[in-house]
Design an enzyme around this catalytic site. Structure first.
Site, PDB file in Angstrom:
ATOM      1  N   ARG A   1       0.694  -1.224  -0.388  1.00 11.25           N
ATOM      2  CA  ARG A   1      -0.170  -0.225  -0.494  1.00 11.25           C
ATOM      3  C   ARG A   1       1.473   1.406  -0.501  1.00 11.25           C
ATOM      4  O   ARG A   1       0.394   2.289   0.037  1.00 11.25           O
ATOM      5  CB  ARG A   1      -0.720   0.537   1.240  1.00 11.25           C
ATOM      6  CG  ARG A   1      -1.998  -0.923   0.996  1.00 11.25           C
ATOM      7  CD  ARG A   1      -2.900  -0.833   2.301  1.00 11.25           C
ATOM      8  NE  ARG A   1      -4.052  -1.853   2.509  1.00 11.25           N
ATOM      9  CZ  ARG A   1      -4.685  -2.367   3.463  1.00 11.25           C
ATOM     10  NH1 ARG A   1      -4.131  -1.859   4.871  1.00 11.25           N
ATOM     11  NH2 ARG A   1      -5.137  -4.113   3.657  1.00 11.25           N
TER      12      ARG A   1
ATOM     13  N   ARG B   1      -2.991   6.453   1.573  1.00 10.51           N
ATOM     14  CA  ARG B   1      -3.542   8.252   1.882  1.00 10.51           C
ATOM     15  C   ARG B   1      -2.995   8.735   2.751  1.00 10.51           C
ATOM     16  O   ARG B   1      -3.306   9.825   3.289  1.00 10.51           O
ATOM     17  CB  ARG B   1      -4.848   7.373   2.743  1.00 10.51           C
ATOM     18  CG  ARG B   1      -5.946   7.431   1.500  1.00 10.51           C
ATOM     19  CD  ARG B   1      -7.396   7.284   2.688  1.00 10.51           C
ATOM     20  NE  ARG B   1      -7.813   5.693   3.321  1.00 10.51           N
ATOM     21  CZ  ARG B   1      -8.313   4.939   3.255  1.00 10.51           C
ATOM     22  NH1 ARG B   1      -9.502   5.599   4.063  1.00 10.51           N
ATOM     23  NH2 ARG B   1      -7.896   3.936   4.037  1.00 10.51           N
TER      24      ARG B   1
ATOM     25  N   ARG C   1      -6.561  11.412  -5.735  1.00 12.41           N
ATOM     26  CA  ARG C   1      -7.596  10.405  -5.341  1.00 12.41           C
ATOM     27  C   ARG C   1      -9.030  11.473  -5.279  1.00 12.41           C
ATOM     28  O   ARG C   1      -9.622  11.309  -5.803  1.00 12.41           O
ATOM     29  CB  ARG C   1      -7.651   9.858  -4.087  1.00 12.41           C
ATOM     30  CG  ARG C   1      -9.309   9.166  -3.570  1.00 12.41           C
ATOM     31  CD  ARG C   1      -8.849   8.689  -2.950  1.00 12.41           C
ATOM     32  NE  ARG C   1     -10.576   8.059  -1.790  1.00 12.41           N
ATOM     33  CZ  ARG C   1     -10.691   6.535  -1.204  1.00 12.41           C
ATOM     34  NH1 ARG C   1      -9.313   5.718  -1.183  1.00 12.41           N
ATOM     35  NH2 ARG C   1     -11.051   6.531  -1.461  1.00 12.41           N
TER      36      ARG C   1
ATOM     37  N   ASP D   1      -7.308  -2.858  -6.989  1.00 12.48           N
ATOM     38  CA  ASP D   1      -7.967  -3.639  -5.828  1.00 12.48           C
ATOM     39  C   ASP D   1      -8.436  -5.119  -5.904  1.00 12.48           C
ATOM     40  O   ASP D   1      -8.620  -5.390  -7.433  1.00 12.48           O
ATOM     41  CB  ASP D   1      -9.430  -2.904  -5.398  1.00 12.48           C
ATOM     42  CG  ASP D   1      -9.630  -2.866  -3.836  1.00 12.48           C
ATOM     43  OD1 ASP D   1     -10.909  -4.211  -4.419  1.00 12.48           O
ATOM     44  OD2 ASP D   1      -8.871  -2.299  -3.023  1.00 12.48           O
TER      45      ASP D   1
ATOM     46  N   TYR E   1     -15.024 -12.311   0.274  1.00 15.23           N
ATOM     47  CA  TYR E   1     -15.249 -11.286  -0.113  1.00 15.23           C
ATOM     48  C   TYR E   1     -17.254 -10.897  -0.435  1.00 15.23           C
ATOM     49  O   TYR E   1     -18.183 -10.432  -0.030  1.00 15.23           O
ATOM     50  CB  TYR E   1     -15.200  -9.536  -0.357  1.00 15.23           C
ATOM     51  CG  TYR E   1     -13.873  -9.321   0.216  1.00 15.23           C
ATOM     52  CD1 TYR E   1     -13.911  -8.083   1.494  1.00 15.23           C
ATOM     53  CD2 TYR E   1     -12.773  -9.643   0.719  1.00 15.23           C
ATOM     54  CE1 TYR E   1     -12.796  -7.917   2.016  1.00 15.23           C
ATOM     55  CE2 TYR E   1     -11.545  -9.111   1.491  1.00 15.23           C
ATOM     56  CZ  TYR E   1     -11.813  -8.257   2.102  1.00 15.23           C
ATOM     57  OH  TYR E   1     -11.256  -7.664   3.375  1.00 15.23           O
TER      58      TYR E   1
END
Length: 344
Positions: free
Chosen positions: A25, A29, A38, A75, A152
């Site tokens: 990652r 952020r 973003r 992702d 998921y």
């Protein structure tokens, strides 16, 4: 021809005086430049599917830190979407998907052959990165492992214990295994397309492997990883594969031999000394600094970084975190980590 890029040398089994380094990652952020891009994209999925902006955020940590590898910004849930699942993200809560809990749900999924129509922008991101990355920076593509992706798809969201997936596994094994097989086939084609577009390494993220125990780990974590790796190696024998069965514990032992992966990525629930003794004996390992150090910094960050480098110094090693960097990390701590690795 022998590889020259440091990551590829480590993946080929070479012990380097200074381990190459990248970070899970690393486009994220915690970086102000990422947050700005973003915002420009509008939302997370729009960023993933905007090839120019996805390439930009992939390049940002390379410009800032000079990592030895860039990992494609995407992702793991893009593949389920390409297979026909509905996917959206809830701000502050994470991903949501339409669920696969019955045969009728499964039958609504599309064929593997159709995934590339949805995933075309991801391949274009890879092509842009191969053009724009520095010559000595390795480009890593990736996908989620079938078990993790299935958790998921079955629950429709992330869950603390992967309970819905375990329940389906027990209550309707044929349906569960059919879903896993569909994801496995899709993952092979997805990673192959990333390689065709220019990925030099691929990584399989099994984030929830640790919740599989005993025979279930063998059947639903190890076997799909072996199948994916074998299929890719048959087509692209020169492309290394990294496996990450997170929190596998003792199941890390022998994982490389059993699956054929070139490198085993390690989480930080195991010690580097233990992993050097039990896992690195079979080849390259990657990891495994606690990502919390990127928040707290201080001398503990430097000491633990040096200890990991030392523990793995007698074999092939790629320095990384044991999990992805978190949004509350301090960018300066990343530089401190890199300096500690490269100072020797």
């Amino acid at each position: 021809m022998a590889p020259t890029k440091t990551i590829l040398r480590a993946l080929a089994g070479e012990t380097l005086a200074t381990p190459p380094i990248w970070m899970m990652r690393q486009a994220g952020r915690y970086l102000p430049e990422y947050r700005a891009t973003r915002a420009q994209a509008g939302d997370f999925l729009s960023l993933c599917y905007n090839s120019e902006l996805a390439a930009e955020v992939t390049l940002q940590p390379i410009r800032r830190y000079g990592f030895d590898a860039a990992i494609l910004f995407a992702d793991i849930l893009l593949l389920p979407q390409a297979l026909g699942a509905d996917l959206w993200f809830v701000t502050g809560e994470g991903p949501r998907l339409s669920t696969i809990q019955t045969q009728a749900d499964f039958d609504r999924l599309g064929p593997v052959a159709d995934i590339h129509e949805t995933l075309g922008p991801i391949y274009e991101t890879v092509r842009i990165l191969r053009r724009e990355l520095p010559q000595d920076t390795t480009l890593i593509g990736f996908a989620g492992a079938p078990w993790t992706v299935a958790t998921y798809m079955i629950a429709g969201r992330g869950t603390p214990d992967q309970g819905p997936a375990h329940a389906l596994m027990q209550e309707n094994t044929p349906l569960f295994e059919a879903l896993l097989d569909r994801i496995t086939a899709g993952t092979i084609d997805y990673l192959a397309a990333q390689i065709e577009a220019g990925a030099e390494v691929v990584k399989i993220f099994d984030s929830w492997a640790g919740s599989l125990k005993g025979d279930a780990f063998q059947k639903y974590a190890l076997k799909p990883a072996k199948e994916i790796t074998a299929a890719l190696k048959a087509r692209y024998p020169q492309i290394p594969v990294i496996g990450f069965p997170r929190e596998a514990g003792d199941n890390y032992i022998g994982f490389a031999k059993e699956t054929g992966v070139d490198c085993v990525a390690l989480d930080n629930s195991i010690s580097a000394d233990w992993a050097a003794q039990h896992v690195q004996v079979d080849g390259c390992v990657q990891g495994n600094l606690a990502s919390s150090h990127m928040v707290t910094g201080g001398q503990a960050l430097i000491d633990d970084t040096r200890a990991i480098v030392k523990a793995f110094s007698n074999g092939p090693h790629i320095f990384n975190l044991g999990h992805g960097i978190t949004p509350d990390a301090d960018p300066d701590n990343v530089q401190r980590m890199i300096d500690a690795v490269r100072a020797g």
